[in-house]
Design an enzyme around this catalytic site. Structure first.
Site, PDB file in Angstrom:
ATOM      1  N   GLY A   1      19.879  13.578  31.306  1.00 52.78           N
ATOM      2  CA  GLY A   1      19.879  12.373  32.138  1.00 52.78           C
ATOM      3  C   GLY A   1      21.240  11.701  32.201  1.00 52.78           C
TER       4      GLY A   1
ATOM      5  NE  ARG B   1      22.311   9.707  20.388  1.00 49.46           N
ATOM      6  CZ  ARG B   1      21.128   9.597  20.977  1.00 49.46           C
ATOM      7  NH1 ARG B   1      20.022   9.809  20.295  1.00 49.46           N
ATOM      8  NH2 ARG B   1      21.042   9.260  22.241  1.00 49.46           N
TER       9      ARG B   1
ATOM     10  CB  ALA C   1      24.089  19.242  30.945  1.00 47.29           C
TER      11      ALA C   1
ATOM     12  CB  CYS D   1      -6.851   3.124   4.097  1.00 47.93           C
ATOM     13  SG  CYS D   1      -6.851   3.832   2.433  1.00 47.93           S
TER      14      CYS D   1
ATOM     15  NE  ARG E   1      15.367  11.752  32.813  1.00 49.95           N
ATOM     16  CZ  ARG E   1      14.456  12.693  32.614  1.00 49.95           C
ATOM     17  NH1 ARG E   1      13.596  12.996  33.576  1.00 49.95           N
ATOM     18  NH2 ARG E   1      14.385  13.338  31.465  1.00 49.95           N
TER      19      ARG E   1
HETATM   20  N1  LIG Z   1      21.865  20.281  19.574  1.00 50.57           N
HETATM   21  C1  LIG Z   1      22.078  20.229  20.879  1.00 50.57           C
HETATM   22  N2  LIG Z   1      23.037  20.973  21.441  1.00 50.57           N
HETATM   23  C2  LIG Z   1      23.256  20.930  22.783  1.00 50.57           C
HETATM   24  N3  LIG Z   1      22.549  20.152  23.623  1.00 50.57           N
HETATM   25  C3  LIG Z   1      21.573  19.402  23.107  1.00 50.57           C
HETATM   26  C4  LIG Z   1      21.285  19.401  21.707  1.00 50.57           C
HETATM   27  N4  LIG Z   1      20.255  18.551  21.494  1.00 50.57           N
HETATM   28  C5  LIG Z   1      19.913  18.050  22.688  1.00 50.57           C
HETATM   29  N5  LIG Z   1      20.690  18.554  23.667  1.00 50.57           N
HETATM   30  C6  LIG Z   1      20.616  18.257  25.107  1.00 50.57           C
HETATM   31  O1  LIG Z   1      20.842  16.888  25.334  1.00 50.57           O
HETATM   32  C7  LIG Z   1      20.255  16.548  26.590  1.00 50.57           C
HETATM   33  C8  LIG Z   1      19.664  15.170  26.496  1.00 50.57           C
HETATM   34  O2  LIG Z   1      19.234  14.778  27.780  1.00 50.57           O
HETATM   35  P1  LIG Z   1      17.935  13.907  28.069  1.00 50.57           P
HETATM   36  O3  LIG Z   1      17.875  12.786  27.099  1.00 50.57           O
HETATM   37  O4  LIG Z   1      17.921  13.546  29.493  1.00 50.57           O
HETATM   38  O5  LIG Z   1      16.787  14.903  27.679  1.00 50.57           O
HETATM   39  P2  LIG Z   1      15.980  15.939  28.561  1.00 50.57           P
HETATM   40  O6  LIG Z   1      15.476  16.978  27.611  1.00 50.57           O
HETATM   41  O7  LIG Z   1      16.788  16.417  29.720  1.00 50.57           O
HETATM   42  O8  LIG Z   1      14.796  15.069  29.155  1.00 50.57           O
HETATM   43  P3  LIG Z   1      13.353  14.732  28.538  1.00 50.57           P
HETATM   44  O9  LIG Z   1      13.492  14.810  27.043  1.00 50.57           O
HETATM   45  O10 LIG Z   1      13.096  13.352  29.029  1.00 50.57           O
HETATM   46  O11 LIG Z   1      12.457  15.787  29.108  1.00 50.57           O
HETATM   47  C9  LIG Z   1      19.200  17.620  26.904  1.00 50.57           C
HETATM   48  O12 LIG Z   1      19.592  18.335  28.051  1.00 50.57           O
HETATM   49  C10 LIG Z   1      19.212  18.491  25.674  1.00 50.57           C
HETATM   50  O13 LIG Z   1      19.022  19.856  25.935  1.00 50.57           O
END
Ligand SMILES: Nc1ncnc2c1ncn2[C@@H]1O[C@H](COP(=O)(O)OP(=O)(O)OP(=O)(O)O)[C@@H](O)[C@H]1O
Ligand SMILES: [Zn+2]
Length: 651
Positions: free
Chosen positions: A31, A128, A29, A179, A63
Site C-alpha cells: 500500500g 521492521r 511494494a 477464564c 489501493r
Molecule cells: N520480510 C519482508 N521482506 C520483503 N517484503 C516484505 C517483508 N514483510 C512484508 N513485506 C511486504 O511489505 C508489504 C506491506 O504492504 P501492505 O501493508 O500494503 O500489505 P499487503 O500484504 O500488500 O496488504 P494486506 O496485508 O492488507 O493484504 C507487502 O507487500 C509485503 O509483502
C-alpha cells in the site's frame, strides 16, 4: 522546458544532485510502497532498489494502483518497478526490483551499507526490526512508516542522532483473562479468540501440554478461580484423546458433542462460578434438535427483548436484498454444518501432513470457516450475538482497513522527510553548512482530526539501554569454509580486539569473553570444543552475527556481521582498519531508597536452580544467552503507532 526543471528549481542544484545520485532502498511494494515508488520516480530519484517477498493478490488492487488485474500472482516488486517507470520515462531512472525477503542472507551489512537512505513500507514488526538493526549497524538513515486506518506515521531514525525503532516501546497486544476466554465469554471477540487460539490449537495446531499447564498455573497464581483452573486442565487432557479420533468416521461430531455439550455441562455443575454478578449460564448445544429445528436458542444476553426464533438471526431487522455471501449471518444449523465440514477438511490436511501443525490464517478458507463456525456456536450457547464471515475475518485476522488516501499522504510525507535528510547528510558530510534552511528532524503523524490532520514532534535521543542501537557492529568479511572458530577466537577476539577497552585487563585478570551466534554459545575461555571446526561447519552463514560479550557485561556487546569475503582476500577474513570504541554497558540508575525503611533481612538464600530455557550450544548446554531484546523494560517513552499483524494475548 524539461520535465525536471521545476523540481530542480524548487530543490536547488545541490539537493537535486543528491536526489539523482543517492542510492535509495524501498522495502515493501504494498500500500505505502506503491505510492512511494511513484513519488520517488516523479521527484527524480534515479537510483532505486525495491524489494518485496510477495505476489499480487486481487485484494491489493483497490489501493496498490501500480497493479492491474492481469498482474495477479506476479511479483509485487517487479510489476511495481515496471509500472512506476512510466511515470517519468526517458529520465535515466534506474530501478532494481528484487523479489525476495529482506531478511534473506544476501541482504547483509555490506548490502545495506551500499544505500544512502532506506525507506520501510512494511506491514510487520519482525521485518521492521530487522531493517532497523541493519541500518543501525551500517549507519544508514532509515525512514520508517506505517498506517492504520486514518492514522499514519513517518519517523526518521539516524544512528547517534535520534532514537532507533527498537528504542521505542511498542503497544502490547490486547489481553484477555484465561477464564473469560475459556469459561465465561461475554462478547463475540472472546468466542473468536477461543476458536482461533484455543480450540484450533487443541485440534490442529502444535499441542504443547507444558505450555498449556504453565498458562493455567500462571492464571491460578494470578488469582483466577482454582476449581475452574483444575477443570480446564482436565478438559485439556481430554482433548488429546479427541484429537486422535478426529479423522475417524464421526470424529467431528464427537468433537462438537464434547466441546459444546459435555464441557458446558461440566461448567454448569460448578455452581459457585455462576453466582458472580453479570455471569450468564451457557446452554449446552444438541446436535439432533438443532438439525431438526426444534432447539430453543438461548436469549441474547444484551438484547433480551428480542427473542429470535431458532435459526432466524434477523432480530426483526429487514435484510438488504442482495447481501454478499460473507456478509450474511449464518443460521445455527448452518454454523453446525460448517463446523463439522471444516473439521473434516482440516483433519484431512492434518492426516496428509502429520509433521506440519496447522495454524490460523485469515486467508485460508478452511481455517477461517472453522473459526467462524466455532465462534458462532459458542456465542449462541452463551447468548452472545453471532458474527458474519466478513466480521470474523476482520476480528480474527486483526484487520484494520487500509485506506488509500492515508497511504498516499504518508508516502508523500516520506518523500518530504527524505529531502530533509538528504539536505542534512549533504551539509554534514562536507563539513560546510548547507544553503538550505536547517529544518529540524521531526516525527510526523497523521491523525483523524479534520481541522488539524498533521502533527509533529522532535524525535527523542537514543535510549541508553537499547540493545540494538547502542551496541557495536563490525563488518566481518569471511570465507566461512576456511575460517575456524579457533581463528576467530585467537585472531579476532584475543588479537584484533586487543587494545580496545573491551580487552583491557584489570589487576592482570583475564577478560572473560564469550562468543554467541543468536542463542548459541560457541566459545569461551573454558569451552574450546569447537575451535577446530570451520564457521561453515558450525552453521554460521552470511547475514548472521557473531557476538562477543564480556562475561561481567561491563561493556556493550560487539557484533561481527558476517559478510562475503573480499574479492582480493588472501586471508580467511578481513576486518576494518579502525578498531571500534567499545562503550561501557548502560547501568540502570539505582532507585532512590527511602532511608527511613529498615533493610530487609534475608535469612537464607534459596539454592540456585538451573535456568529453565538454556540455549543449546554446539556441544551441549552451557549457559544461557543474554536476552537480546530488553524491549520489555518499562521505558517512559512515546509509543509508536504502526500497524502490525500482532496477535491477541491471553493473560
Ligand atoms: N520480510 C519482508 N521482506 C520483503 N517484503 C516484505 C517483508 N514483510 C512484508 N513485506 C511486504 O511489505 C508489504 C506491506 O504492504 P501492505 O501493508 O500494503 O500489505 P499487503 O500484504 O500488500 O496488504 P494486506 O496485508 O492488507 O493484504 C507487502 O507487500 C509485503 O509483502
Ligand atoms: Zn535503539
Amino acid at each position: 522546458m524539461s520535465r525536471s526543471s521545476h523540481t530542480q528549481a524548487l530543490l536547488g542544484p545541490e539537493l537535486y544532485k543528491k536526489v539523482r545520485e543517492t542510492k535509495i532502498l524501498v522495502v515493501g511494494a504494498g500500500g505505502i510502497g506503491c505510492e512511494l515508488l511513484k513519488n520517488l520516480v516523479l521527484v527524480g530519484f534515479a537510483n532505486i532498489e525495491i524489494i518485496d517477498l510477495d505476489t499480487i493478490d486481487l485484494s491489493n488492487l483497490n489501493r496498490q494502483f501500480l497493479f492491474r488485474k492481469p498482474d495477479i500472482s506476479k511479483s509485487k516488486s517487479l510489476v511495481a518497478a515496471a509500472s512506476a517507470r512510466h511515470f517519468n520515462p526517458n529520465s535515466g531512472i534506474k530501478i532494481n526490483a528484487r523479489h525476495g525477503n529482506v531478511k534473506d542472507s544476501e541482504n547483509d551489512l555490506e548490502w545495506i551499507a551500499g544505500f544512502g537512505l532506506v525507506m520501510n513500507a512494511l506491514d510487520n514488526m519482525d521485518a521492521r526490526r530487522h531493517v532497523n538493526r541493519l541500518c543501525q549497524a551500517a549507519n544508514v538513515p532509515l525512514i520508517e512508516s506505517g498506517t492504520a486506518g486514518y492514522l499514519g506515521q513517518v519517523t526518521p531514525f539516524i544512528k547517534d542522532t535520534t532514537e532507533c525503532f527498537d528504542c521505542v516501546p511498542k503497544p502490547t497486544p490486547k489481553a484477555f483473562p484465561v477464564c473469560t476466554i475459556r469459561s465465561t465469554p461475554s462478547e463475540p471477540i472472546h468466542c473468536i479468540v477461543w476458536g482461533k487460539t484455543y480450540l484450533f490449537g487443541k485440534l490442529f495446531g502444535e499441542d504443547d501440554e507444558d505450555m498449556d499447564t504453565e498458562e493455567l498455573d500462571k492464571a491460578k497464581a494470578g488469582g483466577e478461580n482454582a476449581e475452574e483452573i483444575e477443570n480446564l486442565k482436565k478438559e485439556a487432557a481430554a482433548f488429546r484423546q479427541v484429537r486422535k479420533n478426529l479423522s475417524a468416521e464421526g470424529g467431528p461430531l464427537s468433537v462438537f458433542h464434547k466441546v459444546f455439550n459435555e464441557d458446558i455441562q461440566r461448567l454448569l455443575a460448578m455452581e459457585d462460578m455462576w453466582k458472580k454478578e453479570g455471569r450468564v449460564k451457557p446452554v449446552p448445544l444438541d446436535y439432533d434438535t438443532i438439525m431438526d429445528d426444534s432447539f430453543t436458542v438461548p436469549p441474547l444476553r444484551v438484547a433480551p427483548a428480542a427473542q429470535p426464533a431458532n435459526g432466524d438471526k434477523s432480530n426483526g431487522k429487514a435484510k438488504p436484498a442482495a447481501l454478499l455471501r460473507d456478509q450474511k449471518e449464518l443460521s445455527l444449523k448452518e454454523n453446525l454444518e460448517l463446523f463439522l465440514d471444516s473439521c473434516k477438511r482440516l483433519s484431512a490436511r492434518a492426516v496428509a501432513f502429520p509433521d506440519t501443525p496447522l495454524s490460523f490464517d485469515k486467508d485460508d478458507d478452511d481455517t477461517l470457516d472453522f473459526v467462524l463456525a466455532t465462534a458462532n456456536l459458542r456465542a449462541t450457547a452463551y447468548g452472545i450475538p453471532n458474527k458474519t464471515r466478513f466480521d470474523v475475518k476482520e476480528m480474527a485476522g486483526n484487520i484494520i482497513p487500509a485506506i488509500a488516501t492515508t497511504n498516499a499522504i504518508i508516502a508523500g510525507l516520506i518523500v518530504m522527510q527524505s529531502l530533509n535528510l538528504l539536505n542534512r547528510i549533504h551539509s554534514s558530510s562536507n563539513g560546510a553548512s548547507s544553503s538550505a534552511p536547517d529544518v529540524p528532524l521531526r516525527n510526523v503523524f497523521l491523525r483523524s482530526e479534520p481541522s488539524k490532520p498533521l502533527g509533529a514532534f522532535i524525535p527523542q535521543n537514543a535510549d541508553p539501554s537499547c540493545s540494538v542501537c547502542r551496541d557495536v557492529y563490525v563488518p566481518f568479511k569471511v570465507d566461512l569454509a576456511k575460517c575456524t572458530l579457533g581463528n576467530f577466537v585467537q585472531d579476532v577476539v584475543m588479537g584484533w580486539l586487543n587494545g580496545t577497552e573491551f580487552e583491557k585487563k584489570e589487576d592482570d585478570e583475564e577478560v572473560e569473553w564469550t562468543v554467541f551466534e543468536a542463542g548459541r554459545l560457541l566459545a569461551d575461555p573454558d569451552f574450546e570444543d569447537n575451535h577446530e571446526r570451520t564457521l561453515e561447519d558450525l552453521d554460521v552463514k552470511r547475514g548472521k552475527i557473531l557476538t562477543v560479550r564480556d562475561e561481567d557485561a561491563k561493556y556493550r556487546p560487539i557484533h561481527f556481521c558476517v559478510c562475503e569475503p573480499a574479492a582480493d582476500a588472501t586471508t580467511p577474513f578481513t576486518l576494518p582498519c579502525a578498531k571500534p570504541t567499545v562503550p561501557l554497558a548502560y547501568v540502570q540508575p539505582e532507585a532512590v531508597r527511602d532511608s527511613s525503611e529498615e533493610p530487609e533481612i534475608i535469612e537464607s538464600v534459596p539454592p540456585q536452580t538451573e535456568p529453565k530455557d538454556l540455549p543449546s550450544t554446539t556441544a551441549g548446554v552451557k549457559r544461557p544467552a543474554p536476552e537480546d531484546d530488553q524491549g520489555d523494560e518499562a521505558k517512559k517513552r512515546k509509543i509508536t503507532v504502526v500497524d502490525d499483524d500482532d496477535d491477541f494475548e491471553i493473560l
